[in-house]
Motif scaffolding. Structure first.
Motif, mmCIF file in Angstrom:
data_model
loop_
_atom_site.group_PDB
_atom_site.id
_atom_site.type_symbol
_atom_site.label_atom_id
_atom_site.label_comp_id
_atom_site.label_asym_id
_atom_site.label_seq_id
_atom_site.Cartn_x
_atom_site.Cartn_y
_atom_site.Cartn_z
ATOM 1 N N PHE A 254 -1.713 -9.999 4.354
ATOM 2 C CA PHE A 254 -1.019 -9.819 2.959
ATOM 3 C C PHE A 254 -1.374 -8.464 2.780
ATOM 4 O O PHE A 254 -0.370 -7.728 2.120
ATOM 5 C CB PHE A 254 -1.337 -10.722 1.737
ATOM 6 C CG PHE A 254 -1.345 -12.262 2.408
ATOM 7 C CD1 PHE A 254 0.125 -12.675 2.951
ATOM 8 C CD2 PHE A 254 -2.600 -12.914 2.486
ATOM 9 C CE1 PHE A 254 0.159 -14.038 3.428
ATOM 10 C CE2 PHE A 254 -2.183 -14.246 2.909
ATOM 11 C CZ PHE A 254 -0.734 -14.873 3.172
ATOM 12 N N ILE B 148 7.158 -15.719 2.719
ATOM 13 C CA ILE B 148 7.191 -15.033 4.035
ATOM 14 C C ILE B 148 7.616 -15.846 5.006
ATOM 15 O O ILE B 148 8.467 -15.447 6.004
ATOM 16 C CB ILE B 148 5.615 -14.638 4.519
ATOM 17 C CG1 ILE B 148 5.058 -13.828 3.464
ATOM 18 C CG2 ILE B 148 5.555 -13.954 5.869
ATOM 19 C CD1 ILE B 148 3.602 -13.385 3.760
ATOM 20 N N GLU C 294 1.353 -0.772 3.297
ATOM 21 C CA GLU C 294 2.397 -0.249 4.019
ATOM 22 C C GLU C 294 3.750 -0.083 3.102
ATOM 23 O O GLU C 294 4.456 0.985 2.968
ATOM 24 C CB GLU C 294 2.715 -0.947 5.225
ATOM 25 C CG GLU C 294 4.008 -0.179 6.094
ATOM 26 C CD GLU C 294 4.373 -0.853 7.198
ATOM 27 O OE1 GLU C 294 4.427 -2.372 7.127
ATOM 28 O OE2 GLU C 294 4.411 -0.507 8.520
ATOM 29 N N GLY D 21 7.396 -3.391 6.923
ATOM 30 C CA GLY D 21 7.944 -4.135 5.731
ATOM 31 C C GLY D 21 8.106 -5.667 6.151
ATOM 32 O O GLY D 21 9.127 -6.194 5.666
ATOM 33 N N ARG D 22 7.484 -6.017 7.133
ATOM 34 C CA ARG D 22 7.576 -7.469 7.896
ATOM 35 C C ARG D 22 9.212 -7.521 8.534
ATOM 36 O O ARG D 22 9.890 -8.744 8.512
ATOM 37 C CB ARG D 22 7.546 -8.376 6.880
ATOM 38 C CG ARG D 22 6.192 -8.620 6.366
ATOM 39 C CD ARG D 22 5.717 -10.121 5.743
ATOM 40 N NE ARG D 22 4.303 -10.227 5.657
ATOM 41 C CZ ARG D 22 3.938 -9.808 4.176
ATOM 42 N NH1 ARG D 22 4.589 -9.457 3.601
ATOM 43 N NH2 ARG D 22 2.824 -10.035 3.951
ATOM 44 N N GLU E 15 5.789 6.936 8.747
ATOM 45 C CA GLU E 15 6.794 6.109 9.737
ATOM 46 C C GLU E 15 7.320 7.183 10.770
ATOM 47 O O GLU E 15 7.809 8.227 10.341
ATOM 48 C CB GLU E 15 8.019 5.328 8.727
ATOM 49 C CG GLU E 15 9.065 6.326 8.383
ATOM 50 C CD GLU E 15 10.348 5.952 7.742
ATOM 51 O OE1 GLU E 15 10.251 4.517 7.633
ATOM 52 O OE2 GLU E 15 11.434 6.349 7.795
ATOM 53 N N LEU F 97 5.647 3.415 2.110
ATOM 54 C CA LEU F 97 6.741 3.578 2.650
ATOM 55 C C LEU F 97 7.653 3.908 1.429
ATOM 56 O O LEU F 97 8.913 3.786 1.376
ATOM 57 C CB LEU F 97 7.039 2.652 3.670
ATOM 58 C CG LEU F 97 6.574 2.970 5.136
ATOM 59 C CD1 LEU F 97 7.201 1.921 5.843
ATOM 60 C CD2 LEU F 97 6.923 4.213 5.512
ATOM 61 N N SER G 52 9.816 2.290 13.396
ATOM 62 C CA SER G 52 9.060 2.156 12.309
ATOM 63 C C SER G 52 9.602 2.284 10.986
ATOM 64 O O SER G 52 8.938 2.004 10.076
ATOM 65 C CB SER G 52 8.199 3.669 12.330
ATOM 66 O OG SER G 52 9.064 4.754 12.626
ATOM 67 N N ASN G 53 11.163 2.291 10.946
ATOM 68 C CA ASN G 53 11.969 2.152 9.700
ATOM 69 C C ASN G 53 12.215 0.760 9.552
ATOM 70 O O ASN G 53 12.721 0.171 10.436
ATOM 71 C CB ASN G 53 13.281 3.027 9.621
ATOM 72 C CG ASN G 53 13.979 2.752 8.506
ATOM 73 O OD1 ASN G 53 14.427 1.940 8.158
ATOM 74 N ND2 ASN G 53 14.039 4.245 7.627
ATOM 75 N N PRO G 54 11.823 0.259 8.473
ATOM 76 C CA PRO G 54 12.167 -1.333 8.258
ATOM 77 C C PRO G 54 13.706 -1.689 8.345
ATOM 78 O O PRO G 54 13.938 -2.716 8.621
ATOM 79 C CB PRO G 54 11.759 -1.549 6.640
ATOM 80 C CG PRO G 54 11.279 -0.304 6.074
ATOM 81 C CD PRO G 54 11.410 0.836 7.198
ATOM 82 N N THR H 139 10.062 8.076 18.138
ATOM 83 C CA THR H 139 10.624 8.962 17.450
ATOM 84 C C THR H 139 10.457 10.399 18.131
ATOM 85 O O THR H 139 11.419 11.199 17.977
ATOM 86 C CB THR H 139 10.056 8.884 15.948
ATOM 87 O OG1 THR H 139 10.033 7.473 15.556
ATOM 88 C CG2 THR H 139 11.202 9.595 14.963
ATOM 89 N N GLY I 192 5.853 -5.785 12.040
ATOM 90 C CA GLY I 192 6.845 -4.723 11.865
ATOM 91 C C GLY I 192 6.707 -3.857 10.470
ATOM 92 O O GLY I 192 6.186 -4.462 9.635
ATOM 93 N N PRO J 10 0.472 -5.270 4.786
ATOM 94 C CA PRO J 10 1.909 -4.996 4.596
ATOM 95 C C PRO J 10 1.964 -4.609 3.328
ATOM 96 O O PRO J 10 3.078 -3.787 3.057
ATOM 97 C CB PRO J 10 2.676 -6.405 4.946
ATOM 98 C CG PRO J 10 1.788 -7.170 5.707
ATOM 99 C CD PRO J 10 0.381 -6.788 5.448
ATOM 100 N N PRO K 57 13.700 7.212 13.461
ATOM 101 C CA PRO K 57 12.407 6.124 13.293
ATOM 102 C C PRO K 57 12.831 4.704 13.923
ATOM 103 O O PRO K 57 12.906 4.036 12.787
ATOM 104 C CB PRO K 57 11.971 6.266 12.002
ATOM 105 C CG PRO K 57 13.105 6.486 11.095
ATOM 106 C CD PRO K 57 14.166 7.245 11.849
ATOM 107 N N LEU L 5 8.859 1.031 -0.116
ATOM 108 C CA LEU L 5 9.739 -0.139 0.021
ATOM 109 C C LEU L 5 9.418 -0.878 -1.392
ATOM 110 O O LEU L 5 10.354 -1.453 -1.944
ATOM 111 C CB LEU L 5 9.376 -1.020 1.332
ATOM 112 C CG LEU L 5 9.273 -0.415 2.302
ATOM 113 C CD1 LEU L 5 8.756 -1.391 3.614
ATOM 114 C CD2 LEU L 5 10.636 0.107 2.912
#
Lengths: 430, 331
Positions: A397, B89, A403, B279-280, A265, A407, B187-189, B154, B277, A400, B184, A409
């Motif tokens: 699906f 979603i 990712e 983490g959506r 990121e 990350l 790019s950071n959720p 960034t 984007g 993400p 960021p 998450l």
């Protein structure tokens, strides 16, 4: 009087609307097969980079050698390419020849929008067959036993590495040349040596490895451990399988445990490689030209190291296709163009591709291309995106989830389980 | 003589009486019924062809399993709506959109109001400033997003460079600050939506600024004069005069900002190239509709999402209309 005027207006409007609707329904494509006695072939592709220039040259050469055919090549950025192509295939105006990427091929073939080409293959004086092509892309040109495409190339990812940083870190062979890693252990050892804080401010500013493309990198890791996005029958999600999870954990460890790669990121990973701030990246062969243009960068290519129990590397293929409703005459001329491009794919190889034609791939001219020849060693174990009609929809699906895991998450287990649940839901839809 | 007649008719307090006097034939001619329609016809036709018909066709689509490439589109009833409502979603997209509205609308209106208040006091170069602040509004969102993509970068983005310089400067002055870590932005959720909101505020602030400025200019100067004589300071004048008298403008701006903000699309679409984007975090309702309809070619599903968004916006509009009429009744 007003009434009459009103009625007139209404009648005129309805007529205009009807005319507009009807003319809009008529397919606009293939409308001018001949211009000045020449057969006109429309050819669409998404090669908007330097590869487009190469393709343009090949097409111009074809026109010179085939004065009875005029080719209109249209370059459409990949981002909007399929939108345009899909609408043209559904509602008319489709080109006579177009490029289809392996990841999208099954989808279009399953809706019967592509022309079966076995007749064309056989009609040639020197017919092409399985023996002329690398086996993986040849297999790819079939959907449910019918051949719909002429495979042009294979473009796997490979290992790009900065030879100067390797030499500086003492990672060299007996000749003193930079030595790329071939196994996981070597990869980790090298990456650790190459990860540095060069300015002494407590922050790492040179990385051993960068993840430039999460999708292709994950699929490469996953396949080496025997994992994939879907089960082999293509009916269920398989991202949370133990094999896929093992691969995901390995990738996460590179970032958080071994700390040899930056968190993906806020880093333009590809730029980092180009700037010499990252020593290794796994990227597509098609990126070679952009590195070659950068004269100050000392780099080389190598096959992807073996991380898991078996070999595997993500790749794609450009397939040359024709629309299902093309006229026989147009199809014949279009095939001549397709065959010409295939026969002359050495040029295409120079643009950053491995030609699908075995003879071209094995030619000394191709083997003299340093990066391409190295990446070409992987053609026998290239793996594609899942070969199912909904492959493209899976990515919404899968990517993400990858990712989210990288990350942090979500834990890899949670992220992959979510992805599998959504993929199952999608695959169950009629 | 004609002048006299004119002046009588003009001075008449009841225009209705005049028209009756001017048109003694009480019953309107039969044909007149159509003239109104005729005048409305051009707009009505455009409305019919480009708005009503596609809207209704969208409803039809949403009831079918409609893949663009498929030859047959089977009727599936409310299955698409069912799928959307059980699609986590979809709910995430709704939540993200609401988050964007909360971030962008109040702050955006505050910025517009502050700009308007500032401009109201400017005498020299007032037009120049108005144009300067309004200019972003006329730029296409695609251009704005490409521009900000670089500002947000960034590594080489201007925002981080300025912040870095500011932090370094303050550290040199002896402030105990940690060294600047590049933010960021995109790019950071957790940063994605606030960054999009920031960009959107910059883009749209000028529009509401003009409305606020008009509202401020409509306030009679007498109030301020009286307040000044009574010894009110600037803050008191704002709080007791400007703010209450600007309420109708504020309400209007808020209503339209909310409606606009719910349809946020271009920002995420351009910044993330059609993707959702990190983490959506940048996935909005319209973007999700677009992805389903135009990237996956599941037109029916996309249309169902569009209709669900329509329901949400309709509900909000209803609430706001109710607020409007509530105010009018009080006035």
């Amino acid at each position: 009087m007003y009434q009459r005027l009103f009625r007139c207006c209404i009648n005129a409007t309805v007529t205009i609307l009807l005319a507009a609707t009807l003319s809009g329904c008529r397919p606009a494509g293939n409308a001018t097969p001949e211009a000045g006695g020449k057969t006109v072939i429309n050819f669409w592709n998404g090669f908007t980079g330097p590869d487009g220039k190469t393709m343009g040259k090949m097409v111009a050469q074809f026109e010179q050698e085939n004065p009875d055919v005029q080719v209109n090549m249209q370059l459409i950025p990949w981002g909007t390419y399929y939108d345009k192509l899909t609408l043209s295939l559904a509602y008319g105006g489709a080109p006579d020849v177009f490029i289809m990427q392996a990841a999208r091929f099954s989808e279009y073939a399953s809706f019967h929008t592509l022309k079966p080409l076995s007749g064309q293959y056989q009609s040639d004086k020197t017919p092409l067959g399985a023996q002329d092509f690398a086996p993986v892309p040849w297999r790819e040109s079939y959907y449910q036993g019918v051949q719909y495409a002429l495979p042009l190339d294979i473009h796997p990812i490979g290992l790009y590495y900065n030879t100067k940083l390797f030499r500086d870190a003492g990672i060299v062979d007996e000749h003193g040349d930079a030595k790329p890693p071939a196994t996981l252990d070597e990869f980790l050892a090298d990456a650790k040596k190459l990860t540095k804080d060069t300015t002494g401010n407590g922050r790492t500013d040179q990385w051993g490895f960068v993840i430039t493309n999460e999708h292709s990198n994950w699929l490469t890791f996953a396949h080496q451990f025997g994992g994939d996005i879907v089960t082999p029958d293509g009916k269920h999600g398989a991202m949370s399988s133990p094999e896929a999870l093992q691969a995901t954990h390995l990738m996460c460890d590179l970032i958080y445990k071994d700390k040899v790669a930056p968190k993906p990121e806020g880093v333009d990973a590809w730029l980092a490689l180009r700037q010499g701030k990252a020593a290794m990246a796994m990227e597509g062969i098609y990126m070679v030209q952009s590195l070659e243009e950068q004269k100050s960068l000392q780099f080389a290519g190598a096959p992807i190291p073996q991380f898991g129990p078996k070999q595997g590397v993500w790749g794609g293929t450009h397939l040359l296709c024709q629309p299902a409703d093309i006229s026989p005459a147009q199809s014949k001329a279009a095939w001549r163009l397709m065959r010409y491009i295939s026969d002359h794919s050495l040029e295409w190889g120079k643009a950053g591709q491995i030609p699908a034609r075995v003879a071209v791939e094995r030619s000394t001219a191709f083997q003299a291309l340093p990066v391409q020849a190295q990446f070409g060693k992987q053609v026998d174990y290239v793996v594609y995106d899942p070969q199912i009609p909904r492959a493209n929809a899976l990515n919404q699906f899968a990517d993400p989830a990858i990712e989210a895991a990288l990350l942090q998450l979500q834990t890899p287990e949670d992220a992959m389980r979510d992805a599998d649940r959504r993929i199952d839901q999608l695959l169950k839809r009629p | 003589m004609s002048i006299t007649i004119k002046s009588t008719s003009l001075s008449s307090a009841k225009p209705a009486a005049v028209s009756r006097a001017a048109a003694p034939a009480a019953a309107p001619r039969r044909d007149d019924r159509w003239s109104g329609w005729l005048f409305a016809l051009p707009h009505f036709l455009l409305f019919l062809v480009f708005l009503l018909a596609p809207t209704l066709f969208g409803l039809y689509l949403s009831l079918h399993n409609w893949h663009v490439l498929a030859k047959h589109h089977p009727f599936v009833g409310l299955a698409n709506y069912q799928s959307a409502l059980s699609d986590d979603i979809f709910w995430l997209a709704l939540r993200n959109t609401a988050y964007f509205v909360i971030l962008a609308v109040p702050a955006g209106n505050l910025v517009s109001l502050l700009l308007a208040l500032g401009l109201a006091g400017v005498k020299r170069f007032a037009t120049f400033y108005k144009v300067a602040f309004y200019l972003p509004v006329v730029i296409s969102i695609a251009v704005v997003a490409v521009l900000w993509q670089w500002l947000f970068n960034t590594q080489v983005g201007l925002l981080n460079l300025y912040l870095d310089a500011a932090v370094t400067g303050l550290r040199h002055l002896g402030l105990p600050l940690a060294p600047f870590e590049p933010i960021p932005w995109l790019s950071n959720p957790h940063m994605a939506m606030p960054s999009i909101a920031l960009m959107s505020i910059w883009w749209g602030a000028g529009g509401n600024m003009i409305l606020y400025l008009a509202g401020i200019n409509n306030i009679a100067p007498d109030y301020y004069e009286a307040a000044t004589i009574d010894g009110a300071n600037g803050w008191q004048r704002f709080w007791a005069i400007t703010w209450p008298l600007l309420k109708p403008t504020t309400l209007f701006c808020l209503v339209f900002s909310v409606l606009g903000a719910f349809q946020v699309f271009g920002q995420s679409y351009v910044l993330y190239g059609g993707a959702s984007g990190p983490g959506r975090a940048a996935l909005t309702m319209v973007l999700y509709m677009y992805q389903q309809g135009f990237s996956q070619y599941e037109i029916g599903y996309g249309a169902a999402i569009a209709y669900l968004l329509f329901a949400v916006v309709l509900m909000l509009t209803g609430i706001q209309f109710w607020l409007f009429s509530g105010r009018k009744a009080k006035d």
